[in-house]
Structure formats: C-alpha cells, structure tokens
Design a protein around this motif. Structure first.
Motif, short mmCIF file in Angstrom:
data_model
loop_
_atom_site.label_atom_id
_atom_site.label_comp_id
_atom_site.label_asym_id
_atom_site.label_seq_id
_atom_site.Cartn_x
_atom_site.Cartn_y
_atom_site.Cartn_z
N UNK A 179 9.10 52.39 58.00
CA UNK A 179 8.19 51.78 57.01
C UNK A 179 7.11 52.75 56.52
N UNK A 180 7.36 54.05 56.64
CA UNK A 180 6.36 55.03 56.20
C UNK A 180 6.25 55.05 54.68
N UNK B 145 -5.95 50.62 44.29
CA UNK B 145 -5.51 51.10 45.61
C UNK B 145 -6.58 51.97 46.28
N UNK B 146 -7.35 52.68 45.47
CA UNK B 146 -8.41 53.53 46.03
C UNK B 146 -9.50 52.71 46.72
N UNK C 96 -3.72 52.20 40.43
CA UNK C 96 -4.12 53.34 41.26
C UNK C 96 -5.60 53.25 41.65
N UNK D 137 3.54 51.82 61.14
CA UNK D 137 4.21 52.68 60.16
C UNK D 137 3.61 54.09 60.15
N UNK E 298 -2.22 44.97 47.89
CA UNK E 298 -2.21 46.41 48.17
C UNK E 298 -1.13 47.15 47.39
N UNK E 299 -0.45 46.46 46.48
CA UNK E 299 0.49 47.15 45.59
C UNK E 299 1.89 47.31 46.14
N UNK E 300 2.20 46.66 47.26
CA UNK E 300 3.55 46.81 47.82
C UNK E 300 4.54 45.82 47.22
N UNK F 212 -3.36 62.07 50.63
CA UNK F 212 -2.81 61.09 49.68
C UNK F 212 -3.92 60.50 48.80
N UNK F 213 -5.11 60.39 49.40
CA UNK F 213 -6.23 59.82 48.65
C UNK F 213 -7.12 60.90 48.04
N UNK G 240 5.87 52.68 52.85
CA UNK G 240 4.78 51.77 52.45
C UNK G 240 3.43 52.48 52.40
N UNK G 241 3.28 53.48 53.25
CA UNK G 241 2.03 54.26 53.24
C UNK G 241 1.88 54.97 51.89
N UNK G 242 2.98 55.44 51.34
CA UNK G 242 2.95 56.08 50.03
C UNK G 242 2.76 55.04 48.92
N UNK G 243 3.41 53.89 49.08
CA UNK G 243 3.30 52.84 48.07
C UNK G 243 1.87 52.30 47.98
N UNK G 244 1.20 52.24 49.12
CA UNK G 244 -0.16 51.69 49.13
C UNK G 244 -1.20 52.73 48.73
N UNK G 245 -0.79 53.98 48.60
CA UNK G 245 -1.73 55.05 48.22
C UNK G 245 -1.74 55.22 46.70
N UNK G 246 -2.81 55.79 46.16
CA UNK G 246 -2.87 56.00 44.70
C UNK G 246 -2.02 57.19 44.27
N UNK G 247 -0.73 57.06 44.50
CA UNK G 247 0.21 58.14 44.17
C UNK G 247 1.20 57.58 43.14
#
Lengths: 255, 278
Positions: A95-96, B73-74, B70, B84, B48-50, B101-102, A98-105
């Motif tokens: 589920x890593x 999310x910040x 975006x 995870x 949270x955008x998932x 990432x941030x 999701x860490x990218x999905x939840x980040x402003x990327x």
C-alpha cells in the motif's frame, strides 16, 4: 515554517522523491538484482550462442555478435516492463502507492519518476549483458546511438508498465499481460534470429513490434553502422503515447 | 478547517457514503465512530485524495479537494489503517522520502526529523529497518511520517487498531499532544473508549449516513448518566438512569444478574441506530 500552508509546487514537484525511493530500494537489493539480471542472458549465451554459434553466421558475423545486441534490446524491454511488478507489489501488498497518492505529486511527476527508474534499471541490466558478452569474447561498439536505442525502448516499455500496473486489479492480471504481450515479443522481435528470414506476411507483423525496431537499431549501432532514424522516431513516438496513457491511468487508479 | 458538504460515494449501485455534511473547527479532535463498513475509511480516503467523490464537495483549510487537489493535500497528513511504510527502508529513509514528496528542503527535513523522532519516542531507532520494528513502533513511525511536513490537519484511520491496551494508551497520549501543538485531528475508530477519551466531538456513522453528531458528553447525556445491564432468562436488557441510586434501585427490584455502570457511547450509538458498534 509551516510547509502545509507555505509551500507551492509545480507539476514536477515530488518526482525526485519517487525516483529517490526507487533508487534506495534498488541499492538495497543490488547484489541479488544484478545476479537475477545476469541469469537469463548467461543461459541464452550458453545455450544459443556458445553451443550453436559455430553453425549460424547471420550477416556473416558470429552468432554471439548477433545475439548480444539482441539480448540488450530484449532486456531493455523486460527490465523496463519489470517495474510493473514492483508498482503492483507496492500498490496491492504494501500500500505504499497510497503514500504517493496522498502527497501533492502530479500524475506527470509520478510517471516521470517511475519511467526513469525503469530506464535506470534497464541501463544496469544492459551493462551486465555487455560484460557477459565481453567474457565470451564479444567486442562491439557501444556508442551514443546504441544507448539511445536502449533508452528509448526502455522508455516505451516502462511507460507501458506504469499504465498496465494502474489498470490491472491483481498480480495475476499482471502476469497474464506479461505472458500474452512481453514473452511473445521477446521471441519474435529480432532478438534471436534475423527478422528478414521470416515469411513476408510474418515479417510485416513483426515489423509492427517496437522491439523489432529496437533490436535493429541497437544491433546496427553496436556494429558501428548508422541505424535507420525511423526506428528511433517510432520508439520516441510510441513512448510519448504510452507516457500520456500512463498519466491517464494514474489518474484513474483512484477508486 | 474541514468543511464537508453532502459528499456521496457510490460503487456501482452500492452506496458507501450518502450526503455526509459536517464541519470540523481548527484545533479540534473530531471522531468518526461506526461499525465496520459504515463509510469511515471512505470519508478519509475522499478527503485525502485516494478516492474520487461521486457527489458533493469538501474543503481543507480553504482548498477545495476537487478544484485544488494538490494544495488540499499539502494541508493534511494521513495515517492509514494498514501499515504502508517501506519495509526495506529505515525509519529515517521513510521520513526523508515523505519530506521530499512534500517539497521540504534538506535542512528542514533533517531538523524536522530530529524533532519528530524524539516526539514519537523513536530516537535511536532512525537507522532501523521498518520490518524490524514492533507494531506499536511502526504506528509511531507512521504518525511521525504524517507529521513531517507540518500538516494543519491530521487524518488518523483507526490509529490504535491491533495494538495492545498499553501501547494504545501511549498512542492516545501522543494524539493529545499533537492536538495541543495546534493540529486539527480527524480520526475514525470503532473503539468506544478511544472516541470517549480523545474526541471533542463525535459523529455516529451508520450505513454511509451521519445519524448523530455532538460532544461525547451530550451524546451520552441524552440517555442519562448510569446504565443497568440486566441478564434474565438469557435475555440482556439495558436501561439508563440519571442517578446511580435510581439505577441500583431498579436493578434490585428485578430478578437476574446485573451490572451498574456509566453510560457510554456504545449505548448512545445503540439508541440511535438499534445496532452495536463492535
């Protein structure tokens, strides 16, 4: 400083974080990864090149000189495609993702990073094949056009891998995509035999495969000849389309 | 700080969330309480955008999650229910990647990491691979990671699930500390005591709808202060009273075994929905 409120990003923000993470994982697994990258080429060289090589002289050259560039092209496909499994594991099992999905990327940044990781992995694998070839006495010209063809083919298949990893619903689906698309292409795309020897109708079909163009370009470049620019443009075009498709698939990956 | 207006999520014909609206004030601990499948995690995933919204709107610290994803999310950090973290990487590497990432610069990442490792009690473990940590320490590492970029809002999805009671208490203490430092906290739980201990306000969620929303005291107080669980003829009956004396008098007047206890949020949830949470 409150990052949450003060930092503003661009469409490329975060790409290096994703790439950096892939490189950390690669570094941690480097010894076993290099060993696994060497196994298949070594077996092909022994089985097809070393054992049968004396009887086959494609284009008047020893078969090993034909095989090594072909393996480089094939490896640029399989290794780049291999990131699909890595993404799948990080998505479905750890589920890593999701860490990218939840980040402003952005999707663009994420795909850029994963594709670059796939290309990096490919370049490593191709270096190993070149070293194996050298061990068996194969000395070819590995100049800029050789590496450009390898990188473009890796770009195509890494982009397809990201798209595929976003579309599949399980590891089993991913394995099926590999069986039906990648494995046939690996054997028919000019890796082990000259495509010109196929019947005309088969040759026409095989010439539609990106790997056929990559094999041709990689092989001619390795022979010190000028490969057809059309193959490079085709790979770049396919890569661009696959990259855009991958971005779209990343957006769609949210349930 | 958090504004949710009629959010709905459908998967085909199945409705996971149906027109949920609520507001969470800055610095508040807001708990979402409900049984498994009520829609708690779906709400957090949307915010949270998932997960994509089917309908409705939500705003995080002024940023619309659909129009400005975006930036939205910040504003937030997320501690999901499932661990995870990157198992092969160390605590430091996991936190560092999150900071990158941030968009945090190197010095800010290093300084923040040092503060957080001490904050969550992981000092000295920064070089340890995640796979070598216990469940409680992994949860702390996840909280530290979520706080790396100093989010204004922290989403915690079942933060103490699977942890033993002693570790759970430590995590609660940590959550209180995070609130005291000015972070707004939105948590989901199906542990009654967790919501009672932590939350300033609680929303009861059942089958994708909010059925009640108030402070724990107000939700429980509407029933009374004391409860009697009476077991007679293999049938359990619960009644609520304003005073302990009334409760004990009632219990003494009936046949069967009984327990007199304080009213809890489970009683309030049962009264609202006719169902138990756990």
């Amino acid at each position: 400083m409150s990052v949450g409120t003060s930092m503003r990003g661009t469409v490329m923000s975060g790409w290096f974080a994703v790439y950096f993470r892939e490189m950390l994982i690669l570094r941690r697994r480097l010894p076993r990864l290099m060993a696994s990258m060497a196994v298949s080429p070594l077996l092909y060289v022994i089985a097809f090149g070393y054992a049968m090589g004396d009887q086959i002289m494609p284009g008047g050259r020893p078969y090993l000189e034909f095989l090594i560039p072909g393996l480089c092209a094939m490896s640029s496909m399989t290794q780049a495609w291999g990131i699909a499994s890595e993404i799948n594991i990080s998505r479905f099992y750890w589920h890593i993702f999701e860490e990218f999905q939840a980040a402003p990327v952005s999707g663009f940044a994420y795909v850029t990073a994963e594709v670059l990781a796939g290309v990096t992995r490919t370049l490593l694998a191709v270096c190993i094949i070149i070293a194996i070839g050298a061990l068996f006495g194969v000395r070819l010209w590995y100049g800029p056009l050789f590496w450009l063809a390898v990188a473009l083919n890796a770009f195509v298949f890494a982009s397809l891998a990201v798209a595929s990893a976003m579309l599949v619903k399980s590891h089993a689906d991913q394995a099926m995509a590999t069986s039906f698309i990648i494995t046939p292409m690996a054997f028919l795309g000019g890796t082990f035999f000259p495509v010109e020897r196929l019947p005309q109708w088969a040759g026409m079909i095989v010439n539609l495969l990106p790997l056929t163009h990559a094999s041709r370009a990689v092989r001619l470049a390795a022979y010190g000849q000028l490969p057809p620019w059309g193959s490079y443009w085709l790979l770049a075009g396919l890569g661009g389309i696959a990259f855009l498709a991958a971005q779209r698939c990343v957006r769609m990956a949210r349930d | 700080m958090i504004g949710i207006d009629g959010i709905t999520k459908r998967y085909g014909k199945a409705v996971a969330l149906s027109g949920v609206s609520l507001e969470v004030a800055e610095g508040e601990i807001f708990a979402y309480l409900g049984p498994n499948g009520a829609g708690k995690t779906t709400t957090i995933r949307i915010l949270t955008g998932l997960t994509r919204l089917t309908d409705g709107a939500a705003v995080l610290n002024g940023y619309d999650i659909a129009a400005s994803p975006l930036n939205a999310k910040r504003q937030c950090g997320l501690v999901p229910q499932a661990v995870n973290l990157d198992n092969e990487l160390s605590v430091r590497e996991n936190l560092d990647i999150h900071g990158r990432l941030f968009g945090m610069p190197g010095r800010a990442r290093r300084e923040r990491m040092a503060v957080l490792l001490e904050y969550v009690g992981l000092e000295g473990k920064e070089g340890v691979q995640i796979k070598k940590l216990s469940g409680g320490l992994k949860r702390r590492a996840m909280i530290a990671r979520a706080l790396m970029h100093e989010p204004r809002i922290l989403f915690l999805d079942e933060p103490s699930v699977g942890l033993d009671p002693a570790i759970r208490r430590k995590i609660w203490g940590l959550i209180r500390q995070i609130q005291a430092d000015g972070t707004t906290i939105f948590l989901t739980t199906h542990y009654i005591e967790e919501a009672e201990f932590l939350a300033d306000r609680v929303a009861f969620l059942d089958e994708g709808r909010i059925v009640a929303l108030d402070s724990p005291d107000a939700l429980m107080g509407s029933l009374g202060q004391w409860s009697v669980d009476l077991l007679a003829n293999n049938h359990m009956e619960t009644r609520h009273f304003e005073t302990r004396q009334d409760a004990q008098s009632y219990a003494a007047s009936r046949e069967g075994s009984f327990t007199v206890r304080r009213v809890n949020l489970e009683d309030a949830f049962l009264a609202q929905t006719g169902k138990k949470i756990q």
